[in-house]
Design a protein around this motif. Structure first.
Motif, mmCIF file in Angstrom:
data_model
loop_
_atom_site.group_PDB
_atom_site.id
_atom_site.type_symbol
_atom_site.label_atom_id
_atom_site.label_comp_id
_atom_site.label_asym_id
_atom_site.label_seq_id
_atom_site.Cartn_x
_atom_site.Cartn_y
_atom_site.Cartn_z
ATOM 1 N N ASN A 85 79.152 44.313 67.491
ATOM 2 C CA ASN A 85 79.868 45.659 66.449
ATOM 3 C C ASN A 85 79.240 46.833 67.115
ATOM 4 N N GLU A 86 79.758 47.935 66.753
ATOM 5 C CA GLU A 86 79.351 49.178 67.253
ATOM 6 C C GLU A 86 78.051 49.681 66.952
ATOM 7 N N GLU A 87 77.541 49.020 65.888
ATOM 8 C CA GLU A 87 76.039 49.566 65.536
ATOM 9 C C GLU A 87 75.128 48.955 66.565
ATOM 10 N N GLN A 88 75.542 47.527 67.175
ATOM 11 C CA GLN A 88 74.558 46.755 68.016
ATOM 12 C C GLN A 88 74.883 47.626 69.549
ATOM 13 N N GLU A 146 75.372 50.770 70.046
ATOM 14 C CA GLU A 146 74.626 51.798 69.868
ATOM 15 C C GLU A 146 73.258 51.754 70.141
ATOM 16 N N LEU A 147 72.589 50.614 69.556
ATOM 17 C CA LEU A 147 71.019 50.230 69.603
ATOM 18 C C LEU A 147 70.859 49.904 71.131
ATOM 19 N N SER A 202 79.015 47.847 60.009
ATOM 20 C CA SER A 202 79.560 48.434 61.241
ATOM 21 C C SER A 202 80.764 47.513 61.508
#
Lengths: 249, 176
Positions: free
Chosen positions: B63-66, B68-69, B125
């Motif tokens: 997902n997008e959050e991952q 980003e991380l 996310s």
């Protein structure tokens, strides 16, 4: 009829022609009709391979047995290349390793090989080869194809997610069982193994339920129903059948 | 000698790789002498810190959050390790990859829902079209395969990295 007839009946056997060559610097010899792979294995020089099985015809599908011919620098598949007099063969080098690793990565990327949930986990020739050749990741993008599982047969099943198109099933079904239930349809990445005229396996009119295809599958593509993750075991049967057939002839 | 700054995180994964990390038993005590765990699901730090020496990441990017991380972590760590099959191949989470995301959410959160049908729109996310390995997005220095990788293997590779050696393909380990 002036010439006296020989008491020995049967076809006249041509004298065996012997070729001498070098494999990885070792002097070896073999019969003229033998392949590089056969001679190498006879001399305990192992060459990685996935499609080749002793007892079936050789087709050079997987290309993992690529070896280098020193004189020309060419890479040839050892399983379908006959030996020649004075030939020098290299079975392992940085260059060959690079090609073998790329070939393995392409095999992994082409279907959905999820070892962790596969019936063949721990008993898979593809998985073992990846470990032996040090393939720790796949550099090409995974294709993640949407391919089916056919569980219509009453005892056996085919999971196309794990198929590497080695065609061992096709060859053993045709050449040993004589049923020719299996074949290949399509080309390139769209190629699939099929039963009869692409009917569900359970509807096949030619399948004898012998299970030879399942025993020879190098991955978890063909398995007996009821086999759970990492439970699959293969029985070695082809060497015995081949030996018996030879005696019979 | 100052302690090495080590971080761990898990993305699209089941936590099994972290369980395997904990499974090194008394090896953890030896490791604790050498490292300071600066960020991890196992400790309380909320923000990924600067100047980390070794980061172990388990799980693919789903997902997008991952994503980003991962992109946040990479410039802040000297060495990045893909820990386990999910990080290296996508593994089980990637089994959804051939299904379009809308269809997936519809089936899971609408058709199969007993209460309040509807895909989540806030807080969690958004899913990416496919779960992909870490090395598709950032440079990875070392790969540890296995589902999960053996505790001894994790211990060995972390110790090697702490001594400035990158074992690479010299270590034999198996997918699955």
């Amino acid at each position: 009829m002036s010439t006296p007839s020989s008491p020995i009946r049967g076809p006249v056997e041509a004298p065996r022609q012997i070729r001498t060559l070098k494999i990885d610097g070792f002097d070896v010899s073999g019969r003229a009709e033998q392949t590089i792979l056969q001679v190498a294995l006879e001399h305990e020089i192992d060459i990685p391979r996935l499609c080749h099985v002793e007892g079936l015809s050789a087709i050079g599908a997987c290309r993992l047995c690529l070896v280098e011919i020193r004189a020309t620098g060419r890479l040839v598949p050892a399983c379908v290349t006959r030996i020649e007099e004075g030939m020098e063969v290299i079975t392992d080098s940085k260059r060959i390793q690079k090609y073998r690793r790329s070939l393995l990565e392409l095999l992994f990327a082409e279907r959905n090989h999820i070892c962790a949930v596969c019936v063949a986990n721990g008993n898979c020739e593809l998985q073992i080869l990846a470990e032996e050749l040090g393939m720790d990741h796949v550099r090409v993008p995974y294709l993640n194809p949407d391919v089916p599982v056919d569980a219509s047969h009453k005892q056996l099943a085919v999971d196309h997610n794990r198929c590497i198109l080695c065609t061992r099933c096709v060859r053993v079904c045709d050449e040993v069982e004589g049923a020719h239930t299996w074949d290949v349809e399509g080309r390139g990445v769209d190629a699939r193994i099929i039963t009869d005229m692409r009917q569900p396996w359970g509807d096949s009119g030619t399948c004898t339920n012998c299970g030879k295809c399942v025993e020879l599958c190098p991955t978890g593509a063909l398995f007996e129903k009821g086999t759970c993750v990492a439970e699959l075991e293969r029985r070695e049967f082809l060497p015995y059948l081949t030996a018996m057939r030879r005696t019979e002839q | 000698m100052s302690k090495a700054r080590v971080a761990t995180a898990w993305l699209e994964a089941c936590s099994g790789c972290h369980m395997s990390f904990l499974d090194m038993d008394e090896g953890l005590l030896e490791l604790a002498e050498l490292i300071e765990l600066v960020y991890s699901p196992l400790v309380d730090a909320k923000e990924f810190p600067e100047q980390v020496d070794v980061t172990l990441l388990s799980g693919g990017v789903g997902n997008e959050e991952q994503l980003e991380l991962v992109r946040h972590i990479r410039p802040r760590t000297k060495l990045l390790v893909s820990l386990g099959d999910c990080a290296v191949t996508g593994n089980v989470p990637a089994m959804r990859n051939h299904i379009p995301v809308e269809q997936l959410l519809e089936r899971t959160f609408v058709q199969e829902a007993d209460l309040n049908p509807g895909a989540p729109e806030a807080v969690v996310s958004p899913l990416r079209p496919k779960v992909q390995p870490l090395h598709n997005f950032v440079e990875v220095d070392e790969y540890i395969v296995g589902c999960p990788p053996d505790a001894e293997l994790i211990k060995f590779i972390v110790s090697e990295l702490l001594q400035g050696r990158i074992p690479g393909r010299g270590v034999r380990s198996r997918f699955g």
